[in-house]
Design a protein around this motif. Structure first.
Motif, mmCIF file in Angstrom:
data_model
loop_
_atom_site.group_PDB
_atom_site.id
_atom_site.type_symbol
_atom_site.label_atom_id
_atom_site.label_comp_id
_atom_site.label_asym_id
_atom_site.label_seq_id
_atom_site.Cartn_x
_atom_site.Cartn_y
_atom_site.Cartn_z
ATOM 1 N N LEU A 1 -12.418 10.457 -5.375
ATOM 2 C CA LEU A 1 -12.206 9.877 -4.052
ATOM 3 C C LEU A 1 -12.807 8.491 -3.914
ATOM 4 C CD1 LEU A 1 -12.507 12.611 -1.311
ATOM 5 C CD2 LEU A 1 -10.529 11.755 -2.504
ATOM 6 N N GLY A 2 -13.952 8.272 -4.564
ATOM 7 C CA GLY A 2 -14.564 6.948 -4.462
ATOM 8 C C GLY A 2 -13.654 5.865 -4.989
ATOM 9 N N THR A 3 -12.895 6.176 -6.047
ATOM 10 C CA THR A 3 -11.922 5.229 -6.589
ATOM 11 C C THR A 3 -10.615 5.279 -5.810
ATOM 12 O OG1 THR A 3 -12.897 5.588 -8.773
ATOM 13 C CG2 THR A 3 -10.755 4.505 -8.708
ATOM 14 N N LEU A 4 -10.248 6.461 -5.343
ATOM 15 C CA LEU A 4 -8.994 6.609 -4.604
ATOM 16 C C LEU A 4 -8.962 5.723 -3.368
ATOM 17 C CD1 LEU A 4 -6.280 8.029 -4.118
ATOM 18 C CD2 LEU A 4 -7.534 9.864 -2.972
ATOM 19 N N VAL A 5 -10.089 5.578 -2.681
ATOM 20 C CA VAL A 5 -10.093 4.774 -1.461
ATOM 21 C C VAL A 5 -9.724 3.325 -1.760
ATOM 22 C CG1 VAL A 5 -12.546 4.136 -1.510
ATOM 23 C CG2 VAL A 5 -11.369 4.324 0.670
ATOM 24 N N ILE A 6 -10.090 2.821 -2.941
ATOM 25 C CA ILE A 6 -9.738 1.447 -3.327
ATOM 26 C C ILE A 6 -8.228 1.328 -3.517
ATOM 27 C CG2 ILE A 6 -10.021 -0.310 -5.119
ATOM 28 C CD1 ILE A 6 -12.800 0.941 -5.661
ATOM 29 N N TRP A 7 -7.641 2.310 -4.213
ATOM 30 C CA TRP A 7 -6.210 2.251 -4.480
ATOM 31 C C TRP A 7 -5.383 2.498 -3.220
ATOM 32 C CZ3 TRP A 7 -4.626 -0.254 -8.368
ATOM 33 C CH2 TRP A 7 -5.373 -0.305 -9.540
ATOM 34 N N VAL A 8 -5.868 3.349 -2.340
ATOM 35 C CA VAL A 8 -5.169 3.578 -1.072
ATOM 36 C C VAL A 8 -5.127 2.285 -0.264
ATOM 37 C CG1 VAL A 8 -5.408 4.732 1.155
ATOM 38 C CG2 VAL A 8 -5.516 6.070 -0.939
ATOM 39 N N GLN A 9 -6.227 1.547 -0.241
ATOM 40 C CA GLN A 9 -6.250 0.255 0.454
ATOM 41 C C GLN A 9 -5.271 -0.727 -0.186
ATOM 42 O OE1 GLN A 9 -7.798 -1.062 3.151
ATOM 43 N NE2 GLN A 9 -8.678 0.907 3.704
ATOM 44 N N SER A 10 -5.264 -0.739 -1.513
ATOM 45 C CA SER A 10 -4.354 -1.644 -2.224
ATOM 46 C C SER A 10 -2.907 -1.308 -1.909
ATOM 47 C CB SER A 10 -4.618 -1.545 -3.726
ATOM 48 O OG SER A 10 -3.745 -2.384 -4.448
ATOM 49 N N MET A 11 -2.570 -0.022 -1.920
ATOM 50 C CA MET A 11 -1.205 0.381 -1.605
ATOM 51 C C MET A 11 -0.862 0.105 -0.143
ATOM 52 S SD MET A 11 1.604 1.498 -2.905
ATOM 53 C CE MET A 11 1.551 2.618 -4.313
ATOM 54 N N ALA A 12 -1.842 0.172 0.745
ATOM 55 C CA ALA A 12 -1.593 -0.155 2.155
ATOM 56 C C ALA A 12 -1.198 -1.627 2.300
ATOM 57 C CB ALA A 12 -2.827 0.159 2.995
ATOM 58 N N VAL A 13 -1.860 -2.504 1.552
ATOM 59 C CA VAL A 13 -1.493 -3.932 1.556
ATOM 60 C C VAL A 13 -0.057 -4.093 1.068
ATOM 61 C CG1 VAL A 13 -1.936 -6.154 0.420
ATOM 62 C CG2 VAL A 13 -3.843 -4.786 1.290
ATOM 63 N N PHE A 14 0.254 -3.434 -0.025
ATOM 64 C CA PHE A 14 1.599 -3.522 -0.610
ATOM 65 C C PHE A 14 2.652 -3.005 0.364
ATOM 66 C CE2 PHE A 14 5.014 -1.979 -3.384
ATOM 67 C CZ PHE A 14 5.178 -3.046 -4.262
ATOM 68 N N SER A 15 2.378 -1.858 1.006
ATOM 69 C CA SER A 15 3.348 -1.266 1.944
ATOM 70 C C SER A 15 3.560 -2.161 3.158
ATOM 71 C CB SER A 15 2.874 0.120 2.383
ATOM 72 O OG SER A 15 2.816 1.001 1.282
ATOM 73 N N ALA A 16 2.486 -2.745 3.673
ATOM 74 C CA ALA A 16 2.627 -3.655 4.814
ATOM 75 C C ALA A 16 3.462 -4.871 4.421
ATOM 76 C CB ALA A 16 1.244 -4.089 5.312
ATOM 77 N N TRP A 17 3.229 -5.387 3.234
ATOM 78 C CA TRP A 17 3.969 -6.564 2.774
ATOM 79 C C TRP A 17 5.445 -6.234 2.610
ATOM 80 C CZ3 TRP A 17 1.688 -10.072 -1.650
ATOM 81 C CH2 TRP A 17 2.269 -11.339 -1.566
ATOM 82 N N ARG A 18 5.742 -5.010 2.271
ATOM 83 C CA ARG A 18 7.148 -4.597 2.144
ATOM 84 C C ARG A 18 7.742 -4.161 3.477
ATOM 85 N NH1 ARG A 18 8.617 -1.939 -3.447
ATOM 86 N NH2 ARG A 18 8.912 -0.078 -2.213
ATOM 87 N N GLY A 19 6.970 -4.267 4.540
ATOM 88 C CA GLY A 19 7.496 -3.982 5.874
ATOM 89 C C GLY A 19 7.509 -2.521 6.246
ATOM 90 N N ASP A 20 6.828 -1.677 5.476
ATOM 91 C CA ASP A 20 6.760 -0.258 5.786
ATOM 92 C C ASP A 20 5.453 -0.004 6.528
ATOM 93 O OD1 ASP A 20 6.905 2.464 5.920
ATOM 94 O OD2 ASP A 20 7.530 2.750 3.828
ATOM 95 N N PHE A 21 5.456 -0.356 7.808
ATOM 96 C CA PHE A 21 4.225 -0.280 8.591
ATOM 97 C C PHE A 21 3.770 1.162 8.800
ATOM 98 C CE2 PHE A 21 4.441 -4.638 10.945
ATOM 99 C CZ PHE A 21 4.440 -5.268 9.712
ATOM 100 N N ALA A 22 4.721 2.083 8.896
ATOM 101 C CA ALA A 22 4.335 3.487 9.103
ATOM 102 C C ALA A 22 3.549 4.002 7.902
ATOM 103 C CB ALA A 22 5.575 4.342 9.346
ATOM 104 N N GLU A 23 4.053 3.709 6.710
ATOM 105 C CA GLU A 23 3.327 4.148 5.515
ATOM 106 C C GLU A 23 2.003 3.412 5.381
ATOM 107 O OE1 GLU A 23 4.333 3.609 0.964
ATOM 108 O OE2 GLU A 23 5.180 5.471 1.759
ATOM 109 N N ALA A 24 1.999 2.119 5.686
ATOM 110 C CA ALA A 24 0.747 1.360 5.617
ATOM 111 C C ALA A 24 -0.290 1.927 6.566
ATOM 112 C CB ALA A 24 1.015 -0.115 5.934
#
Length: 910
Positions: free
Chosen positions: A591-614
């Motif tokens: 989980l300590g590492t997962l939180v970093i990747w979840v944040q990274s994927m949230a940036v990616f999802s927002a940039w792709r316009g998927d605000f719900a997933e972000a």
């Protein structure tokens, strides 16, 4: 003394359990204030429930999972019924199985499942006294579980003098001293003769209503001493006075009774057989317990249980060093070498007054076992004690280095620094000297990601070149990443200097690893430019996305590989690396590492316009951070706020993140929100502000500054700064040319069109729309349509402009980009078209977590599978699904696909 406030809170928790709702509560207060009595009250009131108990013990704080094992021992008959990865993780943590070290959060999920399954029969109450003395691993796991209790009838009650950081955020209840009238009544019950009023008030004031102090202070003092106040010592704090009272009572006991109590104090296990075996080795008869029980210091029964934890500390502190060593030696001899080697080694260490290489070797083996079980804090403690007991100076330095490294991995940076000093005090060979420097650099980077680490790590790497070429290359990559993070705070040339040194380092000794390709590509990018670096960066990024790389290497270097993928504008590879690491972290419980990747994927999802997933990912990241106590920069939330374009929401968040990053000397942490601010202000039409933020984001010469170039070009063009815009376009041409992807080339075409005229401008705009339309970055496509429409309007082509502007407006509105949607609306109005103001509407009312669970259920995952992926209990998943069904007006999983399609539900991440 009825303790109505505290009893009501505890009774309320029991009421929740009886209603099927789980809860956790921390009772905090000074020693002797009545926490243990309240725990006894709640245990007695929970007669209809199953109750398991444990207590932290100061001498066991270095034994990984000791407190957790004590709590869960009565439930381990259910171990085999747990899902395989959870069963194995818990078995390894408790030393019941052999295997690789489990992540403590996978152990936490196993404990959550174990408690939840136990509570299926009847509500389960878990009581942990003296939680301030829990070993670190147990505390982390139990607080993780406490934060996940929701729809299962499991209660966790902790009592602690001063809860540690792990308990932050849990519901707590301060247990205060008794009101003065109740305190007076209690004092009268033990002092049956009249007290001088001033002395009485002094006792009441100084004990501050502490019940145990009121009961224990008068013991052993004569009426004369009490009546005149001569037995009271002003300088002592209440717990110290209580311990002093216990010590006075110990002095009156027979020597053999005190010896028995010392053995029990030195070995806090609940196994009475072990204590009596050790007592037998010291010649202590079974009758020795009687005097202590009669005196009220030990509870009656066959177990040697202290009446209060302060009795234990009073017994241990009152003994002489030689008496303590004798007790620990007897316990070591009584402990089974094969069944519990680590406890035996710890007792041997406590029984040793000087260097003992044999005991040090035992401790070193215990450290290896602790690390294999995932108890890194315990491994660090064993290695530290091993170093202290090592007589030969070279071996002591080597063990001190190993202990320092273990403390870095455990996050104990101050202790790691102390151990480095111990290592440096002895003779070190050249490799050991470099390892000292390397660990210092790792401490600097891991503790604050600031500006000191790059130089320290690069220096260590240089010295490692003739000693260990492969370790030197890995250290250069660490130094490179540290320089990237520190950015401007590491010095203007830090990244170049590290890259130049890495380029001249010896090649790998064998076949190049993915990390070698990564180092070569990134260092070439800085020293030689994009053309030379591009093939290496593409190969290394693709390798981390697709190849069979050992998990330890992926976990270490995948964040750097994402930088490589982004730098070559490889959307597919960036997404694949993130998806792979998220899945891996979920499966492994990291989980300590997962939180970093979840944040990274949230940036990616927002940039792709998927605000719900972000938004769902941001919520998940916050939940993980709360469960683990992990601090992280809210990059996903910042990106989402900037793209949404609500100035009042985004600006305070951006400013707060920048302030925190500046305080920590983290250049990337400053640069990222500056780039997001430039996007925000361009959407709002505040071009002067956008230009300032985009220029500020150019401080470091890598991916974020590259991403900020299009916003710098747009803002500079709008403010008439043509030379600045042209210069930025030249840099963007080089940056996007490295990848030759639709993403990078579409961004370049859009910026080139903005600075072009006539047919050239239109050709570039069409290319931008075509290329970006083939990517997943809908916001960038919308911006291409917007700029094209604005240009067409200024060219007097209103009808053509309306087509582009309407498309842009529809894209932005559907995504939820309010600032850019407003800008497109104003441009449409300027063409003469009437536009109804619209906002993005989510037709369902699912929370982010409900949406996430519904999507996984739609994909066919069972409740236990969803629970394992989201680190919840199956019962909690069932609870949320019932809410989903009610909101969507459906009755089964089979109806989810249609219901979610019609209600804006999100597909799960794949």
């Amino acid at each position: 003394m009825n303790r109505q406030r505290e009893r009501a809170a505890l009774d309320g928790l029991l009421g929740d359990l009886r209603s099927g709702r789980g809860r956790a509560l921390v009772l905090r207060g000074e020693a002797g204030v009545g926490k243990s009595a309240l725990l006894q009250h709640v245990v007695e009131a929970a007669a209809d429930m199953r109750v398991v108990r444990a207590a932290g013990v100061e001498s066991e704080m270095e034994l990984a999972f000791a407190g957790l094992h004590l709590l869960c021992a009565p439930l381990l008959d259910r171990l085999e019924a747990l899902p395989g990865p959870q069963r194995d993780a818990l078995g390894v943590a408790f030393g019941l199985r052999k295997g690789d070290a489990p992540d403590r959060f996978l152990v936490g999920l196993a404990v959550l499942t174990l408690l939840s399954e136990t509570a299926e029969e009847r509500a389960l109450l878990c009581v942990v006294d003296d939680a301030q003395w829990l070993d670190q691993s147990s505390a982390q796991v139990l607080t993780f579980v406490a934060r996940r209790l929701f729809a299962e009838p499991v209660g966790l009650i902790f009592a602690a003098r001063e809860p540690g950081e792990q308990f932050r955020g849990l519901a707590d209840l301060e247990v205060r001293g008794l009101p003065k009238q109740d305190a007076h009544t209690l004092l009268r019950s033990v002092v049956r003769f009249p007290l001088d009023e001033r002395v009485r008030d002094r006792i009441l004031d100084e004990t501050n209503g502490n019940p145990l102090a009121l009961l224990e202070l008068p013991r052993g003092l004569s009426p004369t001493q009490l009546a005149g106040g001569f037995g009271l010592v002003e300088a002592q704090a209440v717990p110290t006075r209580i311990e002093e009272g216990f010590r006075r009572r110990l002095e009156a006991l027979p020597a053999e009774t005190r010896s028995l109590m010392l053995v029990a104090a030195a070995e806090p296990t609940v196994d009475p057989a072990l204590i009596w075996r050790a007592a037998g080795r010291l010649g202590i008869p079974a009758s020795a317990a009687g005097a202590a029980q009669a005196n009220g210091l030990l509870e009656p029964g066959t177990r040697v249980r202290f009446r209060h934890p302060l009795v234990r500390s009073a017994v241990y502190s009152a003994a002489s060093p030689s008496e303590r060593r004798a007790a620990h030696h007897a316990l070591a001899e009584a402990t089974d070498r094969d069944r519990d080697p680590d406890r035996r080694a710890w007792h041997l260490a406590s029984a040793t007054s000087g260097p003992d290489d044999e005991v040090a070797a035992e401790l070193e083996r215990s450290a290896e076992r602790a690390q294999a079980r995932g108890g890194m804090a315990a491994a660090a403690a064993f290695m530290q004690r091993a170093a202290e007991l090592t007589g030969e100076s070279r071996s002591r330095s080597e063990r001190a280095l190993a202990a320092a490294q273990a403390n870095v991995w455990a996050g104990a940076f101050d202790m790691a620094a102390e151990l480095l000093a111990m290592a440096a005090a002895g003779p070190l060979d050249e490799l050991q000297q470099v390892r000292v420097e390397l660990i210092r650099g790792q401490i600097a980077f891991a503790s604050n990601l600031g500006g000191d680490a790059p130089a320290l790590l690069a220096g260590a790497a240089k010295r490692l070149e003739p000693l260990d070429a492969d370790l030197a290359r890995q250290t250069y990559l660490e130094a490179w990443y540290a320089a990237l993070f520190a950015g401007q705070f590491a010095g203007a040339d830090a990244l170049y200097e590290v890259s130049q040194a890495a380029r001249s380092a010896p090649p790998p000794t064998g076949r190049p690893r993915p990390s070698d390709l990564l180092l070569d590509g990134l260092s070439a990018l800085i020293t030689e430019g994009s053309a030379q670096a591009a093939p290496l960066l593409r190969r290394s990024a693709r390798s981390f996305a697709e190849d069979d790389i050992p998990m330890a290497e992926r976990l270490r270097w995948s964040p750097v590989a994402v930088v490589a993928a982004a730098r070559v504008w490889d959307e597919e590879c960036w997404y694949a690396i993130q998806t792979r690491e998220i899945q891996s972290c979920r499966e492994s419980g990291l989980l300590g590492t997962l939180v970093i990747w979840v944040q990274s994927m949230a940036v990616f999802s927002a940039w792709r316009g998927d605000f719900a997933e972000a938004a769902s990912l941001v919520a998940e990241g916050e939940a993980i951070a709360a469960a683990t106590g992990t601090r992280h920069a809210p990059t996903g939330a910042v990106m989402l706020a900037g793209f949404r374009g609500v100035e009042a929401e985004a600006v305070p968040m951006i400013e707060a993140v920048i302030a925190d990053a500046r305080a920590a000397n983290q250049g990337v942490g400053v640069q990222f929100p500056q780039w997001v601010a430039a996007i925000l202000y361009n959407g709002l039409g505040h071009y002067e502000k956008a230009l300032a933020e985009a220029q500020a984001a150019q401080e470091a010469p890598l991916h974020i500054s590259m991403w900020a170039l299009p916003d710098l070009i747009e803002a500079a063009h709008r403010t008439g700064q043509t030379v600045l815009a042209a210069d930025a376009l030249g840099r963007l041409a080089e940056a996007t040319g490295i990848g030759q992807t639709d993403w990078g080339q579409g961004i370049y075409a859009r910026s080139r069109a903005l600075l072009s005229e006539g047919e050239d401008a239109e050709r570039w705009y069409r290319e931008a729309v075509n290329r970006l339309g083939r990517t997943g970055f809908r916001p960038e496509l919308g911006r291409a349509h917007l700029l094209y429409g604005e240009w067409l309007r200024h060219e007097g082509r209103r009808a053509d402009a309306r087509t582009q502007l309407r498309t842009a407006h529809d894209i932005f509105t559907a995504i939820g980009m309010q600032a850019f949607a407003g800008r497109a609306r104003r441009e449409l109005l300027a063409t003469g078209e009437s536009v109804r103001r619209r906002t993005a509407v989510t037709r369902d009312q699912l929370t982010p977590q409900e949406s996430q669970i519904a999507g996984l259920a739609r994909a066919g995952l069972s409740n236990p599978e969803i629970a394992a992926q989201l680190f919840l209990s199956p019962r909690t998943v069932e609870y949320h699904l019932s809410k989903v069904f009610a909101k969507l007006d459906i009755t089964s999983r089979r109806q989810l696909p249609q219901a979610l399609t019609g209600n804006g539900g999100k597909r799960p991440m794949t």
